[in-house]
Design an enzyme around this catalytic site. Structure first.
Site, PDB file in Angstrom:
ATOM      1  N   HIS A 160      37.169  43.459  32.826  1.00 40.74           N
ATOM      2  CA  HIS A 160      37.326  42.711  34.072  1.00 40.74           C
ATOM      3  C   HIS A 160      36.121  42.922  34.969  1.00 40.74           C
ATOM      4  O   HIS A 160      35.957  43.974  35.581  1.00 40.74           O
ATOM      5  CB  HIS A 160      38.614  43.135  34.787  1.00 40.74           C
ATOM      6  CG  HIS A 160      38.845  42.392  36.056  1.00 40.74           C
ATOM      7  ND1 HIS A 160      39.317  42.996  37.201  1.00 40.74           N
ATOM      8  CD2 HIS A 160      38.629  41.084  36.374  1.00 40.74           C
ATOM      9  CE1 HIS A 160      39.400  42.095  38.163  1.00 40.74           C
ATOM     10  NE2 HIS A 160      38.978  40.936  37.679  1.00 40.74           N
ATOM     11  N   GLU A 172      36.216  46.876  35.034  1.00 42.99           N
ATOM     12  CA  GLU A 172      37.427  47.590  34.623  1.00 42.99           C
ATOM     13  C   GLU A 172      37.614  47.428  33.119  1.00 42.99           C
ATOM     14  O   GLU A 172      37.558  46.303  32.606  1.00 42.99           O
ATOM     15  CB  GLU A 172      38.652  47.042  35.355  1.00 42.99           C
ATOM     16  CG  GLU A 172      38.691  47.378  36.828  1.00 42.99           C
ATOM     17  CD  GLU A 172      39.917  46.793  37.515  1.00 42.99           C
ATOM     18  OE1 GLU A 172      40.582  47.534  38.257  1.00 42.99           O
ATOM     19  OE2 GLU A 172      40.207  45.591  37.323  1.00 42.99           O
ATOM     20  N   ASN A 211      42.772  45.150  41.749  1.00 38.32           N
ATOM     21  CA  ASN A 211      43.605  44.081  42.318  1.00 38.32           C
ATOM     22  C   ASN A 211      44.996  44.563  42.716  1.00 38.32           C
ATOM     23  O   ASN A 211      45.612  44.000  43.623  1.00 38.32           O
ATOM     24  CB  ASN A 211      43.708  42.904  41.350  1.00 38.32           C
ATOM     25  CG  ASN A 211      42.474  42.031  41.415  1.00 38.32           C
ATOM     26  OD1 ASN A 211      41.917  41.799  42.483  1.00 38.32           O
ATOM     27  ND2 ASN A 211      42.021  41.551  40.270  1.00 38.32           N
TER      28      ASN A 211
END
Length: 306
Positions: A160, A172, A211
């Site tokens: 990510h 990530e 997130n």
């Protein structure tokens, strides 16, 4: 396009493909994130192929990267020769079959579970090297779900990246229950040594690390503006000037894309059923109206076209 090269089957005995060995990278999707990932791969000297839905979308993806490289030159972040070399390393295609010889393929299509699952099903049949890694840039969709759409779930991992990809240094790395330790080690080395970025590890849960912390904050800002408690400008100024944030939450949501923020929020809410993850009505309405933030020219703020 030339016929795909024969797959490299000279894998070390321990199963780890060293970062220096990953030279052929594929990107599926040439939107904001896909183009950014392609740019950093090309700037790192990697042979990079970007696959889009068709020839028109492929041309648009190339233009997106070209504009970003030119912007980096104008800002003094990249010299002209390096920008031209990076663009020359990139191939843009409307045919997923052109990824057949890739050693690493990173999926970066729309944040929709069905669309991503279909991509992984097709990649499993297309990418010839059984040791190749299939990665997803998803913000919130379980990596396990995508891995199970293939016959090589041990070689599927989450990578990510963050927007704008050429600027932000974090990636990530998300392993599912099936992802092998060899796969995780190899992609961490690739991100660190080839791309020069920093990795953090996350469990395969909606939102991962960043997130899961960020989205509730953004949604709280949306609710504050929605209730009339404060204007979008004042919400952002409060966090920028009062908390020394480089960007207020609503400008950040506009930069991410309000459709992406909503999609991540829905994934978080579906998994945890926590009210703080539920997308506020205003956010849903703005997405329905096509007011997606910076990429559409209007979100919580209004933007000129570059």
């Amino acid at each position: 396009m030339n016929a795909p090269a024969q797959p490299d089957r000279s894998r070390p005995a321990d199963g780890i493909r060293p970062a220096g060995r990953i030279q052929r990278v594929g990107i599926v999707g040439g939107g904001q994130m896909g183009a950014g990932i392609a740019e950093v791969c090309a700037r790192a000297g990697l042979d990079t192929v970007v696959a889009e839905a068709g020839a028109t979308a492929a041309r648009a993806a190339r233009e997106r990267v070209a504009v970003s490289l030119e912007r980096a030159v104008q800002r003094g972040k990249l010299d002209r020769n390096s920008a031209e070399d990076a663009l020359a390393r990139l191939v843009f295609t409307g045919d997923l079959e052109d990824l057949a010889d890739r050693q690493l393929v990173i999926e970066a299509v729309t944040e929709d579970p069905e669309a991503k699952t279909e991509v992984f099903t097709r990649l499993d049949k297309t990418v010839e090297d059984p040791d190749a890694v299939l990665a997803t840039n998803t913000s919130a969709i379980p990596v396990m779900r995508l891995g199970m759409a293939t016959g090589r779930a041990d070689r599927v991992v989450g990578l990510h990246f963050f927007n704008p990809v050429p600027v932000l240094p974090l990636v990530e790395v998300v392993s599912s229950l099936h992802t092998s330790e060899d796969t995780r080690t190899a992609v961490e080395a690739f991100v660190r040594d080839a791309l020069g970025k920093t990795t953090v590890r996350s469990q395969d849960r909606a939102g991962f690390v960043v997130n899961a912390l960020l989205i509730p904050y953004l949604l709280a800002a949306v609710r504050m503006a929605e209730s009339g408690f404060a204007s979008a400008a004042d919400v952002d100024s409060g966090m920028e000037l009062g908390c020394a944030h480089p960007m207020g939450p609503l400008r950040l949501a506009d930069l991410i894309g309000l459709d992406t923020v909503e999609a991540i929020a829905r994934s978080l809410y579906e998994e945890f059923k926590e009210p703080l993850y539920a997308p506020p009505p205003l956010l849903r309405r703005m997405v329905q109206a096509g007011l997606l933030g910076r990429k559409s020219g209007r979100g919580f703020h209004t933007y000129g076209r570059d």
